[in-house]
Design a protein around this motif. Structure first.
Motif, PDB file in Angstrom:
ATOM      1  N   LEU A  33       1.740  -6.349 -12.585  1.00 15.68           N
ATOM      2  CA  LEU A  33       1.724  -5.465 -11.420  1.00 15.68           C
ATOM      3  C   LEU A  33       1.531  -4.003 -11.811  1.00 15.68           C
ATOM      4  CD1 LEU A  33       4.509  -7.000  -9.149  1.00 15.68           C
ATOM      5  CD2 LEU A  33       2.036  -7.001  -8.748  1.00 15.68           C
ATOM      6  N   ALA A  34       2.031  -3.609 -12.973  1.00 13.98           N
ATOM      7  CA  ALA A  34       1.882  -2.224 -13.423  1.00 13.98           C
ATOM      8  C   ALA A  34       0.411  -1.884 -13.681  1.00 13.98           C
ATOM      9  CB  ALA A  34       2.715  -1.984 -14.678  1.00 13.98           C
ATOM     10  N   ARG A  35      -0.400  -2.897 -13.944  1.00 12.97           N
ATOM     11  CA  ARG A  35      -1.833  -2.677 -14.179  1.00 12.97           C
ATOM     12  C   ARG A  35      -2.642  -2.707 -12.882  1.00 12.97           C
ATOM     13  NH1 ARG A  35      -0.756  -6.727 -18.156  1.00 12.97           N
ATOM     14  NH2 ARG A  35      -1.967  -8.196 -16.915  1.00 12.97           N
ATOM     15  N   GLN A  36      -1.993  -3.039 -11.770  1.00  4.68           N
ATOM     16  CA  GLN A  36      -2.671  -3.167 -10.474  1.00  4.68           C
ATOM     17  C   GLN A  36      -2.087  -2.148  -9.505  1.00  4.68           C
ATOM     18  OE1 GLN A  36      -4.786  -5.902 -10.695  1.00  4.68           O
ATOM     19  NE2 GLN A  36      -3.822  -6.361 -12.644  1.00  4.68           N
ATOM     20  N   GLN A  37      -2.844  -1.819  -8.502  1.00  3.75           N
ATOM     21  CA  GLN A  37      -2.280  -1.015  -7.427  1.00  3.75           C
ATOM     22  C   GLN A  37      -1.463  -1.928  -6.515  1.00  3.75           C
ATOM     23  OE1 GLN A  37      -4.990   1.655  -5.675  1.00  3.75           O
ATOM     24  NE2 GLN A  37      -3.383   2.747  -4.599  1.00  3.75           N
ATOM     25  N   GLU A  38      -1.986  -3.116  -6.303  1.00  2.00           N
ATOM     26  CA  GLU A  38      -1.315  -4.155  -5.519  1.00  2.00           C
ATOM     27  C   GLU A  38      -2.048  -5.465  -5.749  1.00  2.00           C
ATOM     28  OE1 GLU A  38      -3.602  -3.568  -1.295  1.00  2.00           O
ATOM     29  OE2 GLU A  38      -1.867  -2.329  -1.679  1.00  2.00           O
ATOM     30  N   CYS A  39      -1.399  -6.563  -5.471  1.00  6.08           N
ATOM     31  CA  CYS A  39      -2.068  -7.860  -5.593  1.00  6.08           C
ATOM     32  C   CYS A  39      -1.324  -8.895  -4.765  1.00  6.08           C
ATOM     33  CB  CYS A  39      -2.205  -8.293  -7.043  1.00  6.08           C
ATOM     34  SG  CYS A  39      -0.667  -8.668  -7.839  1.00  6.08           S
ATOM     35  N   TYR A  40      -1.942 -10.053  -4.639  1.00  2.00           N
ATOM     36  CA  TYR A  40      -1.378 -11.126  -3.834  1.00  2.00           C
ATOM     37  C   TYR A  40      -0.661 -12.150  -4.709  1.00  2.00           C
ATOM     38  CZ  TYR A  40      -3.978  -9.159   0.013  1.00  2.00           C
ATOM     39  OH  TYR A  40      -4.439  -8.309   0.976  1.00  2.00           O
ATOM     40  N   PHE A  41       0.195 -12.923  -4.069  1.00  3.56           N
ATOM     41  CA  PHE A  41       0.979 -13.935  -4.766  1.00  3.56           C
ATOM     42  C   PHE A  41       0.105 -14.813  -5.659  1.00  3.56           C
ATOM     43  CE2 PHE A  41       2.421 -18.297  -5.043  1.00  3.56           C
ATOM     44  CZ  PHE A  41       3.688 -18.145  -5.569  1.00  3.56           C
ATOM     45  N   THR A  71       4.738  -7.172   0.966  1.00  2.00           N
ATOM     46  CA  THR A  71       4.336  -7.009   2.353  1.00  2.00           C
ATOM     47  C   THR A  71       3.677  -8.305   2.818  1.00  2.00           C
ATOM     48  OG1 THR A  71       3.926  -4.662   1.959  1.00  2.00           O
ATOM     49  CG2 THR A  71       2.973  -5.616   3.944  1.00  2.00           C
ATOM     50  N   ILE A  72       4.180  -8.841   3.904  1.00  2.00           N
ATOM     51  CA  ILE A  72       3.615 -10.085   4.436  1.00  2.00           C
ATOM     52  C   ILE A  72       2.366  -9.756   5.237  1.00  2.00           C
ATOM     53  CG2 ILE A  72       3.994 -12.051   5.973  1.00  2.00           C
ATOM     54  CD1 ILE A  72       6.993 -11.807   5.259  1.00  2.00           C
ATOM     55  N   GLU A  73       1.278 -10.374   4.836  1.00  2.00           N
ATOM     56  CA  GLU A  73       0.017 -10.304   5.573  1.00  2.00           C
ATOM     57  C   GLU A  73      -0.392 -11.755   5.797  1.00  2.00           C
ATOM     58  OE1 GLU A  73      -2.656  -7.999   3.180  1.00  2.00           O
ATOM     59  OE2 GLU A  73      -1.574  -6.157   3.564  1.00  2.00           O
ATOM     60  N   ALA A  74       0.221 -12.364   6.814  1.00  7.17           N
ATOM     61  CA  ALA A  74       0.100 -13.808   7.034  1.00  7.17           C
ATOM     62  C   ALA A  74      -1.324 -14.279   6.826  1.00  7.17           C
ATOM     63  CB  ALA A  74       0.599 -14.160   8.423  1.00  7.17           C
ATOM     64  N   PRO A  75      -1.531 -15.331   6.069  1.00  2.28           N
ATOM     65  CA  PRO A  75      -0.529 -16.178   5.427  1.00  2.28           C
ATOM     66  C   PRO A  75      -0.204 -15.739   3.993  1.00  2.28           C
ATOM     67  CG  PRO A  75      -2.665 -17.201   5.196  1.00  2.28           C
ATOM     68  CD  PRO A  75      -2.874 -15.899   5.935  1.00  2.28           C
ATOM     69  N   LYS A  76      -0.609 -14.562   3.588  1.00  3.56           N
ATOM     70  CA  LYS A  76      -0.409 -14.105   2.208  1.00  3.56           C
ATOM     71  C   LYS A  76       0.683 -13.054   2.123  1.00  3.56           C
ATOM     72  CE  LYS A  76      -5.260 -14.735   0.941  1.00  3.56           C
ATOM     73  NZ  LYS A  76      -6.442 -14.075   0.393  1.00  3.56           N
ATOM     74  N   VAL A  77       1.172 -12.855   0.896  1.00  6.15           N
ATOM     75  CA  VAL A  77       2.122 -11.776   0.619  1.00  6.15           C
ATOM     76  C   VAL A  77       1.520 -10.903  -0.463  1.00  6.15           C
ATOM     77  CG1 VAL A  77       4.464 -11.162  -0.097  1.00  6.15           C
ATOM     78  CG2 VAL A  77       4.082 -13.259   1.189  1.00  6.15           C
TER      79      VAL A  77
END
Length: 111
Positions: A33-41, A71-77
């Motif tokens: 996660l430290a290498r990403q700005q954000e990512c999905y499960f 952050t929940i972005e149905a159906p992903k987090v």
């Protein structure tokens, strides 16, 4: 009257962060996660050699400790590092490990 002393907020928070960091899968998650700005499960799961349910448990522990956000972005987090708490953990661990230890030989007997 016997009064019990509190550990103190900093000691309790340092221990909470340490507990969250106490498994190699969680360390790998944070490094990813430290290498990403954000990512999905799914992106996180693809990085680890463990079952999805186990990844979820590790993410929950990191989130409960405040080291990551989800952050929940149905159906992903979607997950990312909680930058404020990341910096606070760095401050606490730096303070902890920068303490000078007593000079001289330890008198403890090795097993």
């Amino acid at each position: 009257m016997d009064t019990k002393k509190d550990y103190g907020i900093k000691a309790e928070q340092t221990a909470r962060f340490a507990k969250a960091l106490s498994h190699p899968a969680r360390i790998q998650i944070l490094q990813f996660l430290a290498r990403q700005q954000e990512c999905y499960f799914g992106d996180i799961h693809d990085e680890l050699p463990i079952a999805k349910a186990t990844v979820s448990q590790h993410l929950k522990e990191l989130k409960d400790a405040g080291l990551i956000k989800g952050t929940i972005e149905a159906p992903k987090v979607r997950y990312c590092i909680n930058r404020d708490n990341w910096n606070y953990a760095r401050e606490l661990f730096t303070e902890f490990f920068n303490r000078n230890i007593t000079e001289g030989d330890c008198s403890c007997v090795e097993c």
